[in-house]
Design a protein around this motif. Sequence first.
Motif, PDB file in Angstrom:
ATOM      1  N   SER A  61     104.201  31.054 -27.968  1.00  0.00           N
ATOM      2  CA  SER A  61     104.443  29.751 -28.565  1.00  0.00           C
ATOM      3  C   SER A  61     103.552  28.709 -27.880  1.00  0.00           C
ATOM      4  O   SER A  61     103.577  28.562 -26.664  1.00  0.00           O
ATOM      5  N   VAL A  62     102.738  28.025 -28.672  1.00  0.00           N
ATOM      6  CA  VAL A  62     101.819  27.027 -28.136  1.00  0.00           C
ATOM      7  C   VAL A  62     102.391  25.633 -28.383  1.00  0.00           C
ATOM      8  O   VAL A  62     102.701  25.276 -29.519  1.00  0.00           O
ATOM      9  N   LYS A  63     102.527  24.865 -27.309  1.00  0.00           N
ATOM     10  CA  LYS A  63     103.026  23.499 -27.438  1.00  0.00           C
ATOM     11  C   LYS A  63     101.877  22.516 -27.208  1.00  0.00           C
ATOM     12  O   LYS A  63     101.316  22.443 -26.119  1.00  0.00           O
ATOM     13  N   ILE A  64     101.521  21.799 -28.261  1.00  0.00           N
ATOM     14  CA  ILE A  64     100.456  20.808 -28.183  1.00  0.00           C
ATOM     15  C   ILE A  64     101.021  19.526 -27.595  1.00  0.00           C
ATOM     16  O   ILE A  64     102.044  19.019 -28.051  1.00  0.00           O
ATOM     17  N   THR A  65     100.341  19.008 -26.561  1.00  0.00           N
ATOM     18  CA  THR A  65     100.860  17.821 -25.878  1.00  0.00           C
ATOM     19  C   THR A  65     100.100  16.548 -26.225  1.00  0.00           C
ATOM     20  O   THR A  65     100.608  15.452 -25.999  1.00  0.00           O
ATOM     21  N   SER A  66      98.874  16.668 -26.733  1.00  0.00           N
ATOM     22  CA  SER A  66      98.155  15.473 -27.195  1.00  0.00           C
ATOM     23  C   SER A  66      97.087  15.876 -28.198  1.00  0.00           C
ATOM     24  O   SER A  66      96.574  16.997 -28.167  1.00  0.00           O
ATOM     25  N   VAL A  67      96.765  14.941 -29.088  1.00  0.00           N
ATOM     26  CA  VAL A  67      95.774  15.188 -30.139  1.00  0.00           C
ATOM     27  C   VAL A  67      94.893  13.948 -30.267  1.00  0.00           C
ATOM     28  O   VAL A  67      95.399  12.824 -30.232  1.00  0.00           O
ATOM     29  N   MET A  68      93.587  14.172 -30.417  1.00  0.00           N
ATOM     30  CA  MET A  68      92.701  13.015 -30.588  1.00  0.00           C
ATOM     31  C   MET A  68      91.460  13.394 -31.389  1.00  0.00           C
ATOM     32  O   MET A  68      91.090  14.556 -31.486  1.00  0.00           O
ATOM     33  N   VAL A 113      97.197  21.347 -24.390  1.00  0.00           N
ATOM     34  CA  VAL A 113      98.355  22.203 -24.646  1.00  0.00           C
ATOM     35  C   VAL A 113      99.077  22.475 -23.336  1.00  0.00           C
ATOM     36  O   VAL A 113      98.460  22.460 -22.261  1.00  0.00           O
ATOM     37  N   GLN A 114     100.340  22.728 -23.457  1.00  0.00           N
ATOM     38  CA  GLN A 114     101.175  22.863 -22.267  1.00  0.00           C
ATOM     39  C   GLN A 114     100.702  23.985 -21.342  1.00  0.00           C
ATOM     40  O   GLN A 114     100.665  23.826 -20.126  1.00  0.00           O
TER      41      GLN A 114
END
Lengths: 135, 82
Positions: free
Chosen positions: B2-9, B27-28
């Motif tokens: 399971s991939v948890k994305i922590t920021s997007v830009m 990603v975490q």
Amino acid sequence: MSTSLNSLGITYPDSGGTQTKTAILTNLDATTSYYNSGNAGTGQVNHNGTQPVGTYALLKNVDTTYGIYTYNSTVAGSNLVYCLAAGAFIEYDLSSVSKSGYDSVLRFAVGTWRCMGFTRTTTTSYAVTLWLRIS
Amino acid sequence: MSVKITSVMNPVWANSQKTRANVYITVQHLGDELIPFTACSGDSEPHGRELFQEIVDGKHGIVGDYEPLVTNQPTITGANTL
């Protein structure tokens, strides 16, 4: 209901008694090799360009903007296409295709991939190496 | 996994059909490493599909125009050309 096959977390969902089943990989990590998901009955690899995190693939970098990728560098899947070791297939396939037609012909990757070797994209023969999907 | 994305830009379309988009994410499981990512509705990974939908919905800002890849076309200019 799933049946666990081994400690790697590879499971085959119950498909209602049919012979066709799809493997699902869980608990993946970057230090272990895995097979792609696919048809377990025939052993065929599911080559759809959207492989799960933890998958290794031989890919060609088709973006020459940055020129060189060294071990451990990362690149977006949109810059990588599936290919043969020398990358010759891509050139042959695109011999009559314009740049704008690339997207309809090539099998691009998605996600994020980490370089497991070395590529020099300014030279076709050196643009292919092993990549690992990390995200 | 399971991939948890922590920021997007910086979302940018990755093709002219707007079926894929490039972004930079953290990603975490990779800590603070800023990595390029291609999001696609057909991704086998749920985080890729969800991120693509968020981009389409404008959650991560205006999506930049697609810029074609800079690629090497094969050339036949002489016997020594690789």
